[in-house]
Design an enzyme around this catalytic site. Sequence first.
Site, mmCIF file in Angstrom:
data_model
loop_
_atom_site.group_PDB
_atom_site.id
_atom_site.type_symbol
_atom_site.label_atom_id
_atom_site.label_comp_id
_atom_site.label_asym_id
_atom_site.label_seq_id
_atom_site.Cartn_x
_atom_site.Cartn_y
_atom_site.Cartn_z
ATOM 1 N N GLY A 1 7.261 7.476 32.132
ATOM 2 C CA GLY A 1 6.344 6.488 32.704
ATOM 3 C C GLY A 1 6.778 5.121 32.234
ATOM 4 O O GLY A 1 6.626 4.799 31.065
ATOM 5 N N HIS A 2 7.390 4.354 33.120
ATOM 6 C CA HIS A 2 7.846 3.009 32.754
ATOM 7 C C HIS A 2 6.892 1.987 33.353
ATOM 8 O O HIS A 2 6.758 1.889 34.561
ATOM 9 C CB HIS A 2 9.272 2.774 33.269
ATOM 10 C CG HIS A 2 10.299 3.550 32.494
ATOM 11 N ND1 HIS A 2 11.567 3.762 32.939
ATOM 12 C CD2 HIS A 2 10.228 4.136 31.285
ATOM 13 C CE1 HIS A 2 12.233 4.473 32.036
ATOM 14 N NE2 HIS A 2 11.441 4.712 31.024
ATOM 15 N N ASP B 1 8.402 5.584 24.949
ATOM 16 C CA ASP B 1 7.373 4.540 25.080
ATOM 17 C C ASP B 1 7.662 3.317 24.214
ATOM 18 O O ASP B 1 6.754 2.678 23.699
ATOM 19 C CB ASP B 1 5.973 5.094 24.741
ATOM 20 C CG ASP B 1 5.614 6.249 25.638
ATOM 21 O OD1 ASP B 1 5.871 6.142 26.842
ATOM 22 O OD2 ASP B 1 5.115 7.264 25.132
ATOM 23 N N LYS C 1 10.595 0.282 27.140
ATOM 24 C CA LYS C 1 11.879 0.158 27.844
ATOM 25 C C LYS C 1 11.692 -0.423 29.238
ATOM 26 O O LYS C 1 12.522 -1.201 29.694
ATOM 27 C CB LYS C 1 12.561 1.531 27.963
ATOM 28 C CG LYS C 1 12.984 2.132 26.637
ATOM 29 C CD LYS C 1 13.681 3.461 26.827
ATOM 30 C CE LYS C 1 12.803 4.541 27.378
ATOM 31 N NZ LYS C 1 11.672 4.937 26.534
ATOM 32 N N GLN D 1 12.421 8.371 27.952
ATOM 33 C CA GLN D 1 12.021 8.934 26.647
ATOM 34 C C GLN D 1 12.786 8.223 25.512
ATOM 35 O O GLN D 1 13.211 7.100 25.704
ATOM 36 C CB GLN D 1 12.231 10.455 26.614
ATOM 37 C CG GLN D 1 11.295 11.226 27.550
ATOM 38 C CD GLN D 1 11.838 11.435 28.943
ATOM 39 O OE1 GLN D 1 13.006 11.690 29.126
ATOM 40 N NE2 GLN D 1 10.997 11.324 29.944
#
Length: 468
Positions: free
Chosen positions: A88-89, A61, A64, A269
Amino acid sequence: MQNFLRGDAANLLSVGKFRLCPKGCVGKIFAYPQCFARRCRRARFRFHMANTILVGMQWGDEGKGKIIDVLTARADIVVRSQGGNNAGHTVIHRGMKYVLHLIPSGILRHRKICVIGNGVVIDPVALVAEMDGLRALAVNINKNLLISDCAHLVLPYHRILDEQRELRRGRIGTTKRGIGPAYGDKAARTGLRVSDLMQPIVFSKKLQAKIIENNRILQALGAKPISFRDVNETYLAAGERLRPFVTNTVVYLHGAMDRGKQILFEGAQGTFLDIDHGTYPYVTSSNTTAGGACTGTGVPPHRMDRVVGVMKAYSTRVGDGALPTEDAQLAQMLHNLGREFGATTGRKRRCGWFDAVATRYAGMINGIDEIAITNLDGLDQVDPIRVCVGYQLHGKRLDVPPCDATQLANCEPVYEEVAGWNTSIHAARKFSQLPPAARKYVRFISELAGAKLSMVSVGPARGETIML
Ligand code: IMP
Ligand code: MG
């Protein structure tokens, strides 16, 4: 060099219009006509992105998604090499918010090819749902997505096992997406892969044996057994939807490199969630560090040109495990601003001060060439700002994080205080437009992390980025 001499650059060489960069930008040779010493940095950025690995330098988080989206402008291909839909991007594009889990964020741009590499674990049903969700937002998914036939599958029993383990002592605080059990099967050599899913008879046979075995385990854990027929039907249907995208992505990537295409390896990650280098056992089950980009795609190390590390201006972590600089007041302030909620699970992220011990170590493991600092605007109202420059463990000073989780949890951070800037920095588009205290802070933390600063993000939108 090899990379460089192919494709576009080889054409330049053949017409004799090239000139070598006298500084050997980032340890590589860039031979564009514009690449003179004074201007090489800009020229390199504009004309020759080279194969770039992007990794998180903290606990995931790091923002990225946003940096990948900015870098994607210069890449031809964006590849995911590890993890699954635990990631989750978040990308804000034209006022719309997209949260990507399995599909590389290059999908939001025209003429970019996105590859899900062999190192990723794929829940086919979740992937189809993600594709449908993006299509509903008018995102084109057609010949621009490729899926490795060697990638392993996440199956419903992986998810239930993950949930069951999280109910017991020694929980990790996972995303409950079945990632650990799926990688467990991969390492145990009992996993099912995309190539199996492409052969319905083979798939059904293997699945049936796996479900019989896993139902016994689920029953022993007190969980409900799952139905082979339901899973078989749903997965085969999802497999048919994915069939047009499935291919040997290793061959595709090598062919693309031979044609001079530039690849961005999108890490998921962060370094301290790496199965080998992270804060084990509070980690995810893949190699989130730079080496994972090679094993997870079949692109060898000598074809990689640079590693960009992304780090937040402070630290966050979701899930259990030590976060040495954790600070409840800072967390509350960030949550009150509506910041730092997990993109996949919606959980509140734990927050702490910037940890230079951890990020310096991340620089070492990943071979970071350049740093992107994100969420600097999160500290707009914080004064003074604390920075952890060392750990104390039982009276001894440590400059790298200890391997042992309990020792790490017992480390006391050694802080230095830096003045805050007490103003909004959202509008800054050049480094010089940042308040002096903010400039001093980003210089300080990038020096501590030990790599050159190349980007600073001052807000979630694509444009809210300062390129150095
Ligand atoms: P898992 O990957 O779901 O097995 O979770 C293992 C650990 O990694 C937990 O602490 C999760 O919160 C964390 N984690 C997994 N994926 C992400 C991510 O994309 N961002 C941040 N933390 C993650
Ligand atoms: Mg995330």
